[in-house]
Design a protein around this motif. Structure first.
Motif, mmCIF file in Angstrom:
data_model
loop_
_atom_site.group_PDB
_atom_site.id
_atom_site.type_symbol
_atom_site.label_atom_id
_atom_site.label_comp_id
_atom_site.label_asym_id
_atom_site.label_seq_id
_atom_site.Cartn_x
_atom_site.Cartn_y
_atom_site.Cartn_z
ATOM 1 N N GLY A 104 0.315 -1.189 4.532
ATOM 2 C CA GLY A 104 0.835 -2.541 4.543
ATOM 3 C C GLY A 104 1.136 -3.044 3.144
ATOM 4 N N LEU A 105 1.656 -4.259 3.092
ATOM 5 C CA LEU A 105 1.972 -4.928 1.837
ATOM 6 C C LEU A 105 1.032 -6.096 1.630
ATOM 7 N N VAL A 106 0.416 -6.144 0.453
ATOM 8 C CA VAL A 106 -0.434 -7.278 0.091
ATOM 9 C C VAL A 106 0.455 -8.326 -0.559
ATOM 10 N N ALA A 107 0.371 -9.561 -0.058
ATOM 11 C CA ALA A 107 1.251 -10.633 -0.517
ATOM 12 C C ALA A 107 0.634 -11.963 -0.109
ATOM 13 N N CYS A 108 1.359 -13.036 -0.348
ATOM 14 C CA CYS A 108 0.911 -14.357 0.079
ATOM 15 C C CYS A 108 1.906 -14.944 1.074
ATOM 16 N N ALA A 109 1.386 -15.443 2.181
ATOM 17 C CA ALA A 109 2.198 -16.069 3.215
ATOM 18 C C ALA A 109 2.133 -17.588 3.067
ATOM 19 N N SER A 110 3.099 -18.263 3.651
ATOM 20 C CA SER A 110 3.255 -19.708 3.475
ATOM 21 C C SER A 110 2.472 -20.496 4.517
ATOM 22 N N ILE A 111 1.740 -21.525 4.076
ATOM 23 C CA ILE A 111 1.052 -22.383 5.043
ATOM 24 C C ILE A 111 2.059 -23.184 5.866
ATOM 25 N N HIS A 211 -7.814 -15.001 12.376
ATOM 26 C CA HIS A 211 -7.351 -16.353 12.715
ATOM 27 C C HIS A 211 -8.166 -17.438 12.022
ATOM 28 N N HIS A 212 -9.481 -17.237 11.910
ATOM 29 C CA HIS A 212 -10.309 -18.255 11.272
ATOM 30 C C HIS A 212 -10.040 -18.336 9.773
ATOM 31 N N ARG A 213 -9.872 -17.193 9.125
ATOM 32 C CA ARG A 213 -9.555 -17.209 7.694
ATOM 33 C C ARG A 213 -8.207 -17.876 7.449
ATOM 34 N N ALA A 214 -7.237 -17.593 8.330
ATOM 35 C CA ALA A 214 -5.911 -18.198 8.173
ATOM 36 C C ALA A 214 -5.978 -19.710 8.356
ATOM 37 N N ALA A 215 -6.612 -20.154 9.431
ATOM 38 C CA ALA A 215 -6.704 -21.594 9.693
ATOM 39 C C ALA A 215 -7.430 -22.312 8.564
ATOM 40 N N SER A 216 -8.458 -21.669 8.025
ATOM 41 C CA SER A 216 -9.224 -22.289 6.940
ATOM 42 C C SER A 216 -8.395 -22.391 5.670
ATOM 43 N N ALA A 217 -7.672 -21.323 5.337
ATOM 44 C CA ALA A 217 -6.824 -21.348 4.143
ATOM 45 C C ALA A 217 -5.765 -22.432 4.251
ATOM 46 N N VAL A 218 -5.191 -22.579 5.437
ATOM 47 C CA VAL A 218 -4.164 -23.606 5.641
ATOM 48 C C VAL A 218 -4.758 -25.001 5.472
ATOM 49 N N LYS A 219 -5.943 -25.226 6.016
ATOM 50 C CA LYS A 219 -6.544 -26.561 5.927
ATOM 51 C C LYS A 219 -6.942 -26.910 4.495
ATOM 52 N N VAL A 220 -7.372 -25.911 3.729
ATOM 53 C CA VAL A 220 -7.640 -26.165 2.307
ATOM 54 C C VAL A 220 -6.347 -26.552 1.602
ATOM 55 N N GLY A 221 -5.261 -25.822 1.896
ATOM 56 C CA GLY A 221 -3.977 -26.130 1.279
ATOM 57 C C GLY A 221 -3.500 -27.537 1.613
ATOM 58 N N LEU A 222 -3.612 -27.924 2.877
ATOM 59 C CA LEU A 222 -3.179 -29.265 3.283
ATOM 60 C C LEU A 222 -4.042 -30.353 2.631
ATOM 61 N N LEU A 227 -4.301 -34.558 -1.909
ATOM 62 C CA LEU A 227 -4.977 -35.070 -3.103
ATOM 63 C C LEU A 227 -4.115 -34.982 -4.365
ATOM 64 N N ASN A 228 -3.005 -34.272 -4.289
ATOM 65 C CA ASN A 228 -2.174 -34.043 -5.475
ATOM 66 C C ASN A 228 -0.934 -34.936 -5.428
ATOM 67 N N GLN A 229 -0.933 -35.979 -6.224
ATOM 68 C CA GLN A 229 0.199 -36.907 -6.247
ATOM 69 C C GLN A 229 1.463 -36.247 -6.792
ATOM 70 N N GLY A 233 5.024 -28.169 -3.835
ATOM 71 C CA GLY A 233 5.214 -27.138 -2.828
ATOM 72 C C GLY A 233 5.129 -25.730 -3.391
ATOM 73 N N LYS A 234 5.127 -25.623 -4.721
ATOM 74 C CA LYS A 234 5.056 -24.305 -5.359
ATOM 75 C C LYS A 234 3.641 -23.922 -5.773
ATOM 76 N N GLU A 235 2.708 -24.859 -5.660
ATOM 77 C CA GLU A 235 1.333 -24.574 -6.068
ATOM 78 C C GLU A 235 0.756 -23.439 -5.222
ATOM 79 N N GLU A 236 -0.183 -22.703 -5.819
ATOM 80 C CA GLU A 236 -0.741 -21.534 -5.133
ATOM 81 C C GLU A 236 -1.489 -21.898 -3.853
ATOM 82 N N TYR A 237 -1.997 -23.119 -3.757
ATOM 83 C CA TYR A 237 -2.716 -23.490 -2.533
ATOM 84 C C TYR A 237 -1.784 -23.602 -1.330
ATOM 85 N N ASN A 238 -0.477 -23.536 -1.548
ATOM 86 C CA ASN A 238 0.491 -23.562 -0.450
ATOM 87 C C ASN A 238 0.661 -22.199 0.221
#
Length: 412
Positions: A104-111, A211-222, A227-229, A233-238
């Protein structure tokens, strides 16, 4: 159009990689995790299961546990056990188990892709499990365990990956469970661009596991967005850490069942009830694993039986047509009174990696009857997710497991 982007990875130095890489946090209970950490002090379980650093008086979900995970991770980075790539890269990750490989490919997916259902789900998550990983990701300021994603095979990506694997690997080691792990880095800008653009032609990505890791990562990002005025959309938490596999690389193992009693029936009465909906054939003493859909192995009183669902039970519905649904709807529920397999204490589930001999052992030890399953196909998982439905509990067992600690995605 899926956004699958490269990232600046924090990863182990080569000389430490085999010591740090660990199985996912949720395959161990607390005592097992502690034994692993005692056996290998550099194991990433020290971070993923930081309660191992405290005695039993400290709850696994105590705030001190998450703070300890943060401190260990960033101390290891500071002390040089990890290094951070200075370019945004993809990584090819191959796992070989029992002579069979998947790459597979290791990468980052979008929330946002997760929120907009470009990344498809098939499993219901539990809030308590989400909260644990939300706290872990947020406190560590990093995603440490990749989400296992799948997509329909793409010739452009396949060709690039195949060529990359002809080059010298960045990591290559055999883990204690005899699974071989090999990693190559994709850093050349043209290759990175080709992969990014190829994923933009793919309409759907699927969560295979995590699924739990994905849902948790998304909720941290949101949460961080709110909190970020100055949010852009380019920040890594996205984005969240993932390993993406083409569907033709994946194999799902069965998720077998064992039940504690016959719900008050004698063995003869039970077999008679089963025969109402299944053709039953005695197979003898040799372990039986079904080799086609709508068939099941059953182990009762030291004897194996083949159960074949009668034709009228087989549905074209994506969920109702699954073997796990047929067994649940026409045997476990109406005969054995297993109404909710998520919560019923009379049923247990045995991953296919442990083999059918484990079913025999459990029946001899603490259970009454066992069922060996024909594995769910990846195409069935896709069909359920495409229909925006949920798989029944314990429908799939993926092997080999992705290692945690090999790739870390920091949120800043």
């Amino acid at each position: 159009m899926a956004i699958i982007k490269p990232f600046e990875c924090v990863r182990p130095k080569k000389e430490y990689v085999s010591k740090i890489a660990a199985l996912p946090y949720d395959v161990y209970n607390r005592a097992e995790a502690l034994r692993e950490v005692q056996k290998e002090p550099m194991s990433f379980l020290r971070i993923d299961r930081a309660e191992t650093q405290f005695d039993e008086s400290v709850d696994a979900y105590d705030e001190r546990v998450y703070k300890k995970a943060h401190d260990i991770l960033w101390d290891m980075i500071k002390q040089g056990s990890f290094e951070k790539d200075t370019k945004k890269c993809y990584y090819v990750y191959q796992l070989v188990m029992n002579g069979r490989s998947q790459t597979g490919l290791v990468a980052c997916a979008s929330i946002d892709d997760y929120e907009n259902n470009i990344i498809k789900k098939h499993e219901k998550t539990r809030e308590d499990k989400e909260i644990d990983r939300i706290k872990h990701v947020d406190t560590c300021n990093a995603q440490t365990g990749p989400i296992f994603l799948a997509y329909r095979s793409n010739d452009i990506i396949n060709e690039l990956v195949k060529n990359k694997m002809k080059e010298e690997a960045m990591y290559h080691f055999v883990a204690e469970d005899h699974v071989t792990h090999t990693v190559w880095k994709i850093e050349e800008s043209k290759q990175v661009s080709v992969i990014e653009q190829a994923f933009q032609t793919i309409d759907q990505i699927y969560i295979a596991d995590g699924h739990h890791r994905a849902a948790s990562a998304v909720k941290v990002g949101l949460k961080r967005r709110a909190l970020n005025q100055n949010h852009t959309g380019k920040e890594e938490y996205n984005f969240f850490l993932s390993v993406l596999f083409p569907d033709d690389q994946l194999m799902i193992l069965p998720y077998n069942r064992v039940v504690k009693d016959l719900n008050g029936y004698s063995e003869t009465e039970f077999l008679d009830k089963v025969k109402e909906n299944f053709e039953v054939q005695e197979m003898g003493k040799e372990p039986y694993e079904p080799n086609k859909k709508a068939t099941f192995g059953m182990y009762l009183n030291h004897t194996w039986y083949e159960l074949t669902a009668k034709h009228h039970l087989i549905s074209k519905d994506a969920v109702e047509g699954l073997d796990v649904s047929i067994l649940q709807n026409y045997l476990l529920d109406p005969i054995l009174n297993i109404k909710d397999p998520r919560t019923d204490k009379r049923i247990d589930f045995i991953g296919g990696i442990r083999g059918v001999k484990e079913l025999e052992r459990r029946v001899c030890e603490d259970m009454k009857v066992a069922f060996s399953m024909y594995p769910t196909k990846i195409s069935e998982l896709f069909e359920v997710a495409d229909a925006n439905q949920l798989m029944p509990p314990k429908s799939t067992w993926f092997e080999p497991k992705l290692r945690s600690g090999l790739f870390i995605h920091t949120l800043e």
